[in-house]
Design an enzyme around this catalytic site. Structure first.
Site, PDB file in Angstrom:
ATOM      1  N   ASP A  30      67.237  95.194 -49.396  1.00 46.78           N
ATOM      2  CA  ASP A  30      66.233  94.247 -48.905  1.00 46.78           C
ATOM      3  C   ASP A  30      66.816  92.836 -49.000  1.00 46.78           C
ATOM      4  O   ASP A  30      67.736  92.583 -49.781  1.00 46.78           O
ATOM      5  CB  ASP A  30      64.943  94.351 -49.733  1.00 46.78           C
ATOM      6  CG  ASP A  30      63.733  93.819 -48.968  1.00 46.78           C
ATOM      7  OD1 ASP A  30      62.950  94.627 -48.443  1.00 46.78           O
ATOM      8  OD2 ASP A  30      63.619  92.574 -48.863  1.00 46.78           O
ATOM      9  N   THR A  82      59.071  94.522 -36.872  1.00 52.87           N
ATOM     10  CA  THR A  82      59.308  94.181 -35.456  1.00 52.87           C
ATOM     11  C   THR A  82      58.029  93.539 -34.919  1.00 52.87           C
ATOM     12  O   THR A  82      57.223  94.191 -34.265  1.00 52.87           O
ATOM     13  CB  THR A  82      59.632  95.443 -34.627  1.00 52.87           C
ATOM     14  OG1 THR A  82      58.662  96.455 -34.938  1.00 52.87           O
ATOM     15  CG2 THR A  82      61.029  95.957 -34.914  1.00 52.87           C
ATOM     16  N   LYS A 204      55.688 106.789 -29.751  1.00 51.16           N
ATOM     17  CA  LYS A 204      55.124 106.054 -30.900  1.00 51.16           C
ATOM     18  C   LYS A 204      54.188 104.956 -30.405  1.00 51.16           C
ATOM     19  O   LYS A 204      53.060 104.801 -30.886  1.00 51.16           O
ATOM     20  CB  LYS A 204      56.248 105.454 -31.744  1.00 51.16           C
ATOM     21  CG  LYS A 204      55.811 104.387 -32.731  1.00 51.16           C
ATOM     22  CD  LYS A 204      54.876 104.912 -33.809  1.00 51.16           C
ATOM     23  CE  LYS A 204      54.374 103.790 -34.690  1.00 51.16           C
ATOM     24  NZ  LYS A 204      53.398 104.266 -35.703  1.00 51.16           N
ATOM     25  N   CYS A 258      49.557  97.266 -36.075  1.00 47.73           N
ATOM     26  CA  CYS A 258      49.939  98.383 -35.191  1.00 47.73           C
ATOM     27  C   CYS A 258      49.229  98.249 -33.858  1.00 47.73           C
ATOM     28  O   CYS A 258      49.847  97.907 -32.854  1.00 47.73           O
ATOM     29  CB  CYS A 258      49.584  99.714 -35.859  1.00 47.73           C
ATOM     30  SG  CYS A 258      50.266  99.843 -37.485  1.00 47.73           S
ATOM     31  N   LYS A 395      29.845  96.384 -37.644  1.00 46.52           N
ATOM     32  CA  LYS A 395      30.543  97.664 -37.853  1.00 46.52           C
ATOM     33  C   LYS A 395      29.562  98.835 -37.977  1.00 46.52           C
ATOM     34  O   LYS A 395      29.971  99.962 -38.229  1.00 46.52           O
ATOM     35  CB  LYS A 395      31.407  97.586 -39.133  1.00 46.52           C
ATOM     36  CG  LYS A 395      32.528  96.580 -39.081  1.00 46.52           C
ATOM     37  CD  LYS A 395      33.558  96.903 -38.000  1.00 46.52           C
ATOM     38  CE  LYS A 395      34.425  98.076 -38.338  1.00 46.52           C
ATOM     39  NZ  LYS A 395      35.484  98.292 -37.332  1.00 46.52           N
TER      40      LYS A 395
HETATM   41  N1  SAJ Z   1      38.888 100.046 -34.968  1.00 43.11           N
HETATM   42  C1  SAJ Z   1      37.772  99.886 -34.150  1.00 43.11           C
HETATM   43  N2  SAJ Z   1      37.138 100.987 -33.663  1.00 43.11           N
HETATM   44  C2  SAJ Z   1      37.583 102.261 -33.949  1.00 43.11           C
HETATM   45  C3  SAJ Z   1      38.723 102.407 -34.786  1.00 43.11           C
HETATM   46  C4  SAJ Z   1      39.362 101.295 -35.280  1.00 43.11           C
HETATM   47  O1  SAJ Z   1      37.334  98.760 -33.859  1.00 43.11           O
HETATM   48  O2  SAJ Z   1      36.961 103.222 -33.496  1.00 43.11           O
HETATM   49  C5  SAJ Z   1      39.590  98.867 -35.454  1.00 43.11           C
HETATM   50  C6  SAJ Z   1      39.689  98.801 -36.963  1.00 43.11           C
HETATM   51  O3  SAJ Z   1      38.563  98.143 -37.499  1.00 43.11           O
HETATM   52  C7  SAJ Z   1      40.961  97.973 -37.157  1.00 43.11           C
HETATM   53  C8  SAJ Z   1      41.838  98.386 -35.971  1.00 43.11           C
HETATM   54  O4  SAJ Z   1      40.943  98.945 -34.994  1.00 43.11           O
HETATM   55  O5  SAJ Z   1      40.689  96.585 -37.044  1.00 43.11           O
HETATM   56  C9  SAJ Z   1      42.934  99.389 -36.314  1.00 43.11           C
HETATM   57  O6  SAJ Z   1      42.281 100.445 -36.968  1.00 43.11           O
HETATM   58  P1  SAJ Z   1      43.038 101.858 -37.268  1.00 43.11           P
HETATM   59  O7  SAJ Z   1      42.038 102.752 -37.879  1.00 43.11           O
HETATM   60  O8  SAJ Z   1      43.739 102.327 -36.064  1.00 43.11           O
HETATM   61  O9  SAJ Z   1      44.034 101.463 -38.416  1.00 43.11           O
HETATM   62  P2  SAJ Z   1      45.611 101.245 -38.499  1.00 43.11           P
HETATM   63  O10 SAJ Z   1      46.067 100.246 -37.501  1.00 43.11           O
HETATM   64  O11 SAJ Z   1      45.883 100.962 -39.936  1.00 43.11           O
HETATM   65  O12 SAJ Z   1      46.266 102.699 -38.203  1.00 43.11           O
HETATM   66  C10 SAJ Z   1      46.852 103.040 -36.985  1.00 43.11           C
HETATM   67  C11 SAJ Z   1      46.695 104.523 -36.872  1.00 43.11           C
HETATM   68  N3  SAJ Z   1      47.189 104.996 -35.585  1.00 43.11           N
HETATM   69  C12 SAJ Z   1      46.446 105.917 -34.924  1.00 43.11           C
HETATM   70  O13 SAJ Z   1      45.358 106.309 -35.351  1.00 43.11           O
HETATM   71  C13 SAJ Z   1      46.989 106.381 -33.624  1.00 43.11           C
HETATM   72  C14 SAJ Z   1      47.486 105.214 -37.964  1.00 43.11           C
HETATM   73  O14 SAJ Z   1      47.437 106.618 -37.831  1.00 43.11           O
HETATM   74  C15 SAJ Z   1      48.926 104.788 -37.893  1.00 43.11           C
HETATM   75  O15 SAJ Z   1      49.651 105.386 -38.947  1.00 43.11           O
HETATM   76  C16 SAJ Z   1      49.009 103.283 -38.017  1.00 43.11           C
HETATM   77  O16 SAJ Z   1      48.212 102.666 -36.951  1.00 43.11           O
HETATM   78  C17 SAJ Z   1      50.466 102.882 -37.868  1.00 43.11           C
HETATM   79  O17 SAJ Z   1      51.032 102.531 -38.907  1.00 43.11           O
HETATM   80  O18 SAJ Z   1      51.000 103.002 -36.748  1.00 43.11           O
END
Ligand code: SAJ
Length: 428
Positions: A30, A82, A204, A258, A395
């Site tokens: 790192d 990234t 991805k 993400c 929410k």
């Molecule tokens: N959100 C909504 N409505 C929903 C689901 C989520 O508004 O129905 C919002 C959440 O509040 C948040 C954002 O979207 O602000 C992202 O939420 P998330 O549950 O997708 O959380 P992340 O970004 O931590 O996780 C995502 C996930 N990807 C998928 O579900 C395809 C997770 O599985 C991945 O491991 C992660 O990105 C990643 O690291 O890529």
């Protein structure tokens, strides 16, 4: 076998420790002196279940050491950030990946395997990483093997998902893919899905883009429901009773590193073609403004002066505020001098103005921006501290909404439209 991992963040460190746990000799690299020192003293920087214990175990077995510089090894794994570049489409900023490649190059030998785990824009392995090593005299697929193995672990469950999730293994050539597969067979129990590097990159990105576009559909439905005076949450609940429909949940916007980041890598690579993806980003990015306008309507209709904001994290039950819409909404409301703003998030203490009780005292509106478990039920004694007992639950998480005099959600906010029209000044 010996591996060098570059980047000891929320993906790089668990990955390094997982290889070490399975008997591989790992040097974790790192750029942060502090992180390197702390890890070698057995102290973990990231908050992730089981990582602290795993670090202790592999340190005792002398299978892991953190370092500021790489070493010679059989394989190198790049897991560095990234972020979006500050350009027209928010393309993938590869500066940290390129820096990592420069760092390892002096230690790379014929026969090595180089894996990029970082989420990268489509064609990066073919158009950036391959030329980098070819210019250094390597022949990809015969004396050096390049692979993209994107991670898909959910923060909070990383060590489990690293092992049991299926894993995409995308090589520049079939031989590269095979080398990548041999590497991850060390600990992956899920299926190792062999493909080309460029397919792995776009797969991805599409995993998170699929989710972002579906959230945008739910958020657009809220705006349609508000105009037509139809409860969008009821529509989603009932439509999802169809066995093959899965409308996602609307909210104050989309945060995290993400969903709020990855879709732009695709838009930047194919701006004319990625129209729906770009539109989805625009809809989700517009939600904080939509929420702010509804909040101003509620406050102006009721001559409110104090707003209690519950939640600053980008999603429930975590402390991560990256790209959090709640942070943006709170910042904008603070600019409106006519309102007193009290913020409370049990997972993001540094953002809190006061205790939960103080936050409720004399408040006119409770604005819920995050689905922490702590917000599922609002204590009646806190509601009774309010001057006007109103809630706007973006929410849709509060179970005792009936304890408020006015309980608004993204499904019923059109109620204001039915009350007497009052000239409302939108300062946004
Ligand atoms: N959100 C909504 N409505 C929903 C689901 C989520 O508004 O129905 C919002 C959440 O509040 C948040 C954002 O979207 O602000 C992202 O939420 P998330 O549950 O997708 O959380 P992340 O970004 O931590 O996780 C995502 C996930 N990807 C998928 O579900 C395809 C997770 O599985 C991945 O491991 C992660 O990105 C990643 O690291 O890529």
């Amino acid at each position: 076998m010996k591996i060098v991992t570059v980047g000891l963040g929320y993906i790089g460190l668990p990955t390094a420790l997982m290889f070490a746990k399975h008997g591989v000799n790992v040097v974790g690299v790192d750029i942060s002196k502090n992180i390197v020192q702390q890890l070698n003293q057995g102290i973990v920087q990231i908050e992730e279940l089981g990582v602290q214990e795993l670090l202790q175990t592999v340190l005792e077995k002398k299978l892991f050491q953190a370092s500021l510089v790489p070493d010679h090894a059989d394989a190198f794994i790049i897991a560095v950030p990234t972020p979006n570049a500050r350009d027209q489409y928010g393309s993938c900023d590869l500066q940290y990946v390129k820096k990592a490649l420069d760092t390892i190059l002096p230690f790379v030998h014929f026969g090595n395997t180089i894996v990029v785990e970082s989420t990268i824009s489509p064609r990066t392995m073919d158009d950036v990483v391959t030329p980098f090593f070819e210019e250094a005299g390597f022949e990809i697929g015969s004396n050096l093997f390049l692979v993209h193995c994107p991670e898909r672990v959910l923060p909070g469950n990383i060590l489990h998902e690293l092992v049991f999730n299926d894993r995409i293994i995308g090589g520049i050539t079939p031989e590269c893919t095979k080398k990548g597969k041999i590497l991850y067979q060390t600990f992956v129990r899920g299926e190792l899905l062999e493909t080309e590097a460029k397919v792995a990159e776009l797969s991805k990105l599409m995993e998170n883009t699929y989710r972002d576009v579906n959230i945008a559909l739910a958020n657009e439905l809220v705006q349609i429901g508000t105009k037509l005076k139809i409860n969008a949450l009821d529509v989603i609940r009932l439509a999802n009773r169809h066995p093959r429909v899965n409308l996602h949940q609307p909210g104050p916007g989309v945060g995290g590193h993400c969903l709020a980041v990855d879709p732009y890598f695709i838009v930047a690579a194919a701006p004319k073609e990625a129209k729906l993806i770009n539109q989805g980003r625009e809809i989700n990015s517009s939600m904080p403004q939509f929420i702010l306008k509804q909040v101003v309507k509620i406050m102006e209709m009721n001559s409110g002066t104090k707003i209690t904001i519950l939640g600053q994290a980008y999603k429930g039950n975590i402390d991560d505020i990256r790209e959090s819409p709640a942070i943006h909404i709170a910042e904008q409301l603070r600019l409106l001098t006519e309102y007193k703003i009290a913020i409370y998030d049990p997972h993001v203490q540094e953002e809190n103005d006061e205790t939960l009780k103080q936050a409720f005292e004399g408040s006119d509106l409770v604005l819920v921006l995050c689905d922490h478990d702590e917000f599922k039920k609002i204590a009646v004694e806190n509601i009774q501290l309010m001057k006007t007992r109103m809630a706007f639950d973006t929410k849709n998480i509060i179970s005792n909404g009936m304890d408020f005099d006015n309980y608004y959600t993204l499904g019923n906010i059109f109620q204001f439209e039915s009350t007497k029209k009052k000239e409302i000044r939108f300062p946004f």
